[in-house]
Scaffold this active site. Structure first.
Site, short mmCIF file in Angstrom:
data_model
loop_
_atom_site.label_atom_id
_atom_site.label_comp_id
_atom_site.label_asym_id
_atom_site.label_seq_id
_atom_site.Cartn_x
_atom_site.Cartn_y
_atom_site.Cartn_z
N GLU A 23 45.40 30.68 44.17
CA GLU A 23 44.03 30.23 43.92
C GLU A 23 44.05 29.17 42.84
OE1 GLU A 23 41.00 33.16 42.92
OE2 GLU A 23 41.78 34.53 44.44
N GLU A 52 44.62 40.09 41.53
CA GLU A 52 44.17 40.14 40.13
C GLU A 52 43.76 41.54 39.66
OE1 GLU A 52 41.05 37.27 39.60
OE2 GLU A 52 42.38 35.58 39.95
C1 GBH Z 1 39.18 34.66 40.86
O1 GBH Z 1 39.02 35.33 39.68
C2 GBH Z 1 38.90 35.58 42.00
O2 GBH Z 1 40.08 36.02 42.60
C3 GBH Z 1 37.95 35.02 43.02
O3 GBH Z 1 37.48 36.04 43.82
C4 GBH Z 1 36.85 34.29 42.31
O4 GBH Z 1 35.84 33.88 43.20
C5 GBH Z 1 37.44 33.12 41.62
O5 GBH Z 1 38.50 33.48 40.80
C6 GBH Z 1 36.47 32.31 40.80
O6 GBH Z 1 35.98 33.01 39.72
O7 GBH Z 1 35.75 35.90 30.16
O8 GBH Z 1 36.74 38.09 30.11
O9 GBH Z 1 35.65 37.34 32.12
C7 GBH Z 1 39.08 34.57 38.52
C8 GBH Z 1 39.51 35.44 37.40
C9 GBH Z 1 38.08 34.52 35.76
C10 GBH Z 1 39.92 35.93 35.20
C11 GBH Z 1 37.91 34.21 34.31
C12 GBH Z 1 39.71 35.64 33.78
C13 GBH Z 1 38.04 35.07 32.14
C14 GBH Z 1 37.99 36.36 31.43
N1 GBH Z 1 39.42 34.92 36.09
N2 GBH Z 1 38.35 35.29 33.54
S1 GBH Z 1 36.42 36.95 30.93
#
Ligand code: GBH
Length: 445
Positions: free
Chosen positions: A351, A169
């Site tokens: 994931e 990511e």
């Molecule tokens: C993953 O990221 C990770 O790879 C992992 O390490 C983590 O523990 C898991 O998910 C759970 O969170 O509102 O602008 O922040 C998740 C990534 C999370 C990306 C939500 C987009 C919303 C954007 N995503 N996020 S914001």
């Protein structure tokens, strides 16, 4: 309470792999045995982490790894996706930390001997602090440091690894870390986001070249996060906003790695930064054996005069503890959408999972909502496969409760419960359901 798959589902096949996933900083602890990472530094910033916690102990996985291998085995999974801590492998002086590297060799060998395929991510956000001190992902040299680190890891581990992932990511690293300041290193500014993103992509391309030449027998690729974008209100303005947001969330990284070009909307902004050098896009576009897709939820956007779009809260009352809407249809939709727009390699769902307010009562965690989440999302994967998307595996996030970044330890994503006082692991209802399904599956094969 249990999980099932349609009788004729391709997910029963041996060719499909089922796994669980974790990442280094979120579970390892043993901070003193390695160089510092940007997350160690970030955790010390007042207010950065919700419960003011750190990664110092986490799940004490460095100490408890042998028991954790047994735990993984008891879940009947085919595969385990882990990440390697860069600052545990390369010291401040650029020398290899032999003890750190040996930890991973030993762990991966043990997993392999148990019959578990290992998927190794080289970078899941824990950049060495000594590189951040020189600018981190804003500094082009970091991409070349990543190439060197990749060489070291790949030479040592390739015989026992099934798949390597360059980056997990990069959107999160660049946007959350260097543009929005929500993640380490907590920097802000639109240009910073663009520059960090480009250097991450360059690092991916350089590492892919190493992987494809030095480790042709492993599957090599990248893991990206995807979230279908919807208009918050049914207005033409919000529709436009969601189309724009889709480019930022779902195509910023995918288009460069697959097509060797940024989405058109980035071009003028990028040019102004001067970060893209001749030849870069060709390095970034390397052949990949797979694309890793991380999916949790969908996103809503409305129009904003300054940035064009602004993210809106989920409307539904079917929310996880993160406030994320439970929307399995989004997984099918995004897979079909990407499959139509690109010429993609096979896909792994690297994931998928949900945070819930888990409670342990009489030694049991009845996380029925999480079981339902997995059930509906496995169905969504099956549906996408039936519609022609080539999907080779599914990894539940996460093996166990762990350090949930800026949220600290309060958000629990595990299918195994961790008591952070005692470090006792207890398989939740969802973990039991998963392992039961996979046991049934093994019998059928
Ligand atoms: C993953 O990221 C990770 O790879 C992992 O390490 C983590 O523990 C898991 O998910 C759970 O969170 O509102 O602008 O922040 C998740 C990534 C999370 C990306 C939500 C987009 C919303 C954007 N995503 N996020 S914001």
């Amino acid at each position: 309470k249990s999980l099932s798959l349609p009788k004729d589902s391709a997910l029963w096949s041996k060719a499909f792999t089922f796994g669980v996933a974790t990442s280094s900083f979120q579970i390892e602890g043993a901070v003193n045995e390695r160089a510092l990472s940007i997350w160690d530094t970030f955790c010390d910033k007042p207010g950065a982490i919700k419960d003011q916690s750190t990664g110092e102990v986490a799940c004490e996985h460095i100490e408890r790894w042998a028991d954790d291998v047994e735990l993984i085995k008891s879940l009947n999974v085919d595969s385990y996706r882990l990440s390697i801590s860069w600052p545990r492998v390369i010291n401040e002086n650029g020398m290899v930390n032999q003890q750190g590297l040996a930890f991973y060799s030993q762990l991966i060998k043990a997993l392999k001997e148990t019959g578990i395929d290992v998927f190794v991510t080289l970078y899941h956000w824990d950049l060495p602090q000594y590189l951040e001190d020189k600018g981190g992902w804003l500094n082009r040299d970091t991409a070349y440091e990543f190439e060197k680190y990749t060489q070291v890891v790949v030479e040592t581990l390739k015989e026992d690894v099934t798949a390597f992932t360059t980056l997990n990511e990069p959107w999160c690293s660049a946007y959350l870390g260097y543009e929005a300041g929500i993640h380490a290193p907590g920097k802000t500014g639109r240009d910073n986001g663009l520059v960090a993103a480009h250097h991450l992509l360059l690092a991916h391309g350089l590492a892919m070249r190493v992987l494809n030449t030095q480790s042709p027998n492993t599957e090599n690729g990248i893991v990206l996060n995807f979230s279908p974008c919807y208009p918050f209100n049914d207005t033409s303005e919000d529709k436009k906003a969601s189309v724009l947001a889709d480019q930022y969330f779902n195509h910023w990284y995918l288009k460069p790695v697959i097509d060797g070009a940024y989405p058109a909307i980035f071009e003028s902004e990028l040019e102004a930064t001067g970060v893209v050098q001749p030849g870069d896009m060709a390095i970034i576009q390397q052949p990949m054996d797979y694309l890793g897709v991380n999916y949790y939820t969908r996103s809503y956007f409305s129009h904003d005069h300054q940035s064009g779009f602004v993210s809106c809260p989920a409307k539904d009352d079917e929310l996880t503890a993160m406030g994320w809407e439970i929307f399995p249809q989004g997984l099918t939709d995004i897979l079909i959408d990407l499959n139509n727009q690109y010429s993609l390699p096979p896909i792994y769902i690297t994931e998928n999972g949900a945070a819930m307010d888990d409670e342990i009562i009489d030694g049991k965690v009845e996380d029925t909502k999480r079981v339902a989440y997995f059930q509906s999302h496995l169905k969504a994967v099956d549906t996408a496969m039936n519609q022609g998307v080539d999907i080779k595996g599914y990894f539940a996030w996460s093996l166990m409760d762990n350090f949930e970044w800026a949220e600290g330890y309060e958000k629990r994503f595990g299918i195994v419960y961790v008591d952070f006082e005692t470090q006792k692991r207890t398989i939740k209802q969802s973990g039991l359901a998963y392992s039961q399904l996979l046991a049934e599956r093994k019998q059928q094969q």
